[in-house]
Motif scaffolding. Sequence first.
Motif, mmCIF file in Angstrom:
data_model
loop_
_atom_site.group_PDB
_atom_site.id
_atom_site.type_symbol
_atom_site.label_atom_id
_atom_site.label_comp_id
_atom_site.label_asym_id
_atom_site.label_seq_id
_atom_site.Cartn_x
_atom_site.Cartn_y
_atom_site.Cartn_z
ATOM 1 N N THR A 1 0.840 -1.199 0.000
ATOM 2 C CA THR A 1 0.000 0.000 0.000
ATOM 3 C C THR A 1 0.869 1.240 0.000
ATOM 4 O OG1 THR A 1 -1.768 1.186 1.167
ATOM 5 C CG2 THR A 1 -0.114 0.081 2.519
ATOM 6 N N LEU A 2 0.298 2.341 -0.489
ATOM 7 C CA LEU A 2 0.941 3.645 -0.394
ATOM 8 C C LEU A 2 0.067 4.632 0.374
ATOM 9 C CD1 LEU A 2 2.498 4.027 -3.983
ATOM 10 C CD2 LEU A 2 3.687 3.583 -1.838
ATOM 11 N N LYS B 1 1.601 -0.268 9.306
ATOM 12 C CA LYS B 1 2.396 -1.437 8.928
ATOM 13 C C LYS B 1 3.879 -1.240 9.226
ATOM 14 C CE LYS B 1 -0.691 -3.305 5.402
ATOM 15 N NZ LYS B 1 -0.815 -3.783 4.006
ATOM 16 N N ILE B 2 4.401 -0.047 8.982
ATOM 17 C CA ILE B 2 5.821 0.184 9.212
ATOM 18 C C ILE B 2 6.144 0.144 10.704
ATOM 19 C CG2 ILE B 2 7.627 1.988 9.028
ATOM 20 C CD1 ILE B 2 6.593 2.613 6.264
ATOM 21 N N ALA B 3 5.177 0.473 11.545
ATOM 22 C CA ALA B 3 5.400 0.356 12.989
ATOM 23 C C ALA B 3 5.691 -1.093 13.391
ATOM 24 C CB ALA B 3 4.188 0.884 13.746
ATOM 25 N N GLN C 1 7.314 -7.820 10.419
ATOM 26 C CA GLN C 1 6.426 -8.807 9.831
ATOM 27 C C GLN C 1 6.513 -8.822 8.304
ATOM 28 O OE1 GLN C 1 2.452 -8.113 11.285
ATOM 29 N NE2 GLN C 1 3.141 -7.801 13.413
ATOM 30 N N TYR C 2 7.107 -7.767 7.718
ATOM 31 C CA TYR C 2 7.087 -7.624 6.268
ATOM 32 C C TYR C 2 8.477 -7.667 5.641
ATOM 33 C CZ TYR C 2 2.414 -5.872 7.352
ATOM 34 O OH TYR C 2 1.139 -5.733 7.816
#
Length: 639
Positions: A200-201, A209-211, A215-216
């Motif tokens: 996503t952007l 998500k970046i927090a 996980q990615y």
Amino acid sequence: MVEFAMHHAWLVPLLPALAFLAIVFLTRPWPMLSALVAVAGIVGSFIVSALAAYGVFTNPAFKEEPLVYAVRWFSMPGLQIDVGVQLDPVSAMMIFMVSMVASLIFIYAIGYMKGDPGFSVFFSYVSLFAASMLLLAISSNLLEMFVAWELVGLCSYLLIGFYSHKISAREAAKKAFITCRVADFGLLLGLLSLQIVFGTLNLVELSEKIAHFEQYTTFGVLSLIAVLVFIGPIGKSGQFPLHVWLPDAMEGPTPVSALIHAATMVVAGVYLVARTMFLFHEVPNAMELVAITGGFTALFAATIAVTQREIKRILAYSTVSQIGYMMLALGVGSMTASLFHMWTHAFFKALMFLGAGSVLHALHHKADVWEMGGLIKKMPVTGWTFVIGGLAIAGIPPFAGFWSKDEILAVTLESGHYVLFVMAAFTAFLTAFYMWRLIFLTFFGDENPENHPHESPPVMTLPLIGLAILSTVGGLVGTPWAPYWGEWIFFGHPHHVEPNYWVMIGSIVLAAAGIYLAYQLYCADKTKARAKELAERYKHIYTILYNKYYIDEIYLWFNHTIIDGAAKLFYLFDIYVVDGVIVNGLGALTCLFGEGLRVTNTGRLQNYALVFFLGVLAVVVLLAFTGPSAASLIVGGVK
């Protein structure tokens, strides 16, 4: 009305965009009507922005949860992109500031551009410029922001090269466009990486998500993405080493300089870093890179400004330096201090650029400050408003720049970046010196008898007065005793830096020392003998600073020697190896085989019969001399 404005914030970029279309397709033959359409569009945008900002800043819920509304822009399996609006304290402040300053610049431009054959075209360009910047400010996702980012770059190219009959303007436009495209390539790679890794952007989704990026992806990949994203702001905000385009951007009309350097293009990079602080916060090394780049650029550009002679070029390097301050604050983790300085800088820098335009307008575009002098007598409004801008940028209380600059110094010291603090403090001294050098040479001292200045018309001086008022009181929203700003503009949670009175006193002393030194060298000494003596005594240092550390020359050498040399080598390789040896060689070899085969493949039956007869004869002869065993071997091989 407030509720309507908040839920229709998309009108903010739409109104100047409609003005652009109206001028291009309807009002272009009528210059004044075109100007009125452009002003109406940006003022309408300002009204909507003001109402939306009021709604945001009076509703505590927006501190935690932004207002986001969007529509589906693009959809395919595995990829969905929305186009929409994200309204929160940061974006509300940004659209309010941009539309307010742009409105004053548009009004000023009516007087400055009067009589220009491209009058209507100019107002169509600046309307599109404002629309692009406002769209960038309220975008809810990074792809939408990138589209606006590139539109800003396009408009800067059109406006810097507006006087296309001048070679210098055309070259400056190309320089700006190419330099920013180099940086934007890095930004694009960063955005594509974010989409690939996180899917996503969207700004809100990315922050969540970046927090939990573990996980990615890995920390190393996230660090690379942060550096790639930061390359874009380095170019757009004129940070070292991609700062070279920004001083040459002065070739455009002065209202363009005010737009680019005060409230729009150059602060877009700072705004993007602030908008993606959730990314940089997870990568401490990237934060250090931002801080070091900002601190070094601030000092680097200030040393160059000390020796420049053209009035707008001095202001251009001042902008590079002040943007460095903003990057420094972001790098040490204070969005509050960075965007506070962006807010105050928009007022006093727009004021000084428009003041410079008023001077150039009066002196028929004579730009060398050493050829001016005494203009405050003939141009009192321009002169005294410029003095207010000079006090603000120097950091003299209670003017706006004092509060924001001191907060940057305080957060830098508090974060433990002592070297960067010393660099920023020395930059404050240099800023006061070179800015008041400009003021004393331009407005005070003896008049140049060759000049016949006159005050600018009210359509130009009234915006100067408005910006002077903002430069005086605009910083009060961020004082330590009225922490209204810090309660709203922050990353993570509100962070109030305790007033550091030693920093305040020290910065005032440095600013006063810079102004006093400039006075002694350029005002008290009527002949400027001491300044010339210092330049002669330290001739080598002066020459290096005046020639901007020869960075442009280094780039030219690199282009002409390395890039052109490599291109020549590739050209020779293509001509003599690829084309000459490989392609022509294959062709010649094919021709050779063809000529050989022509001998045996004539198409005549009697020739084939002769060959068949000779073959049979050879077998018979072989049988006669070697016996049946050799003949049977030959026959078996043929089978």
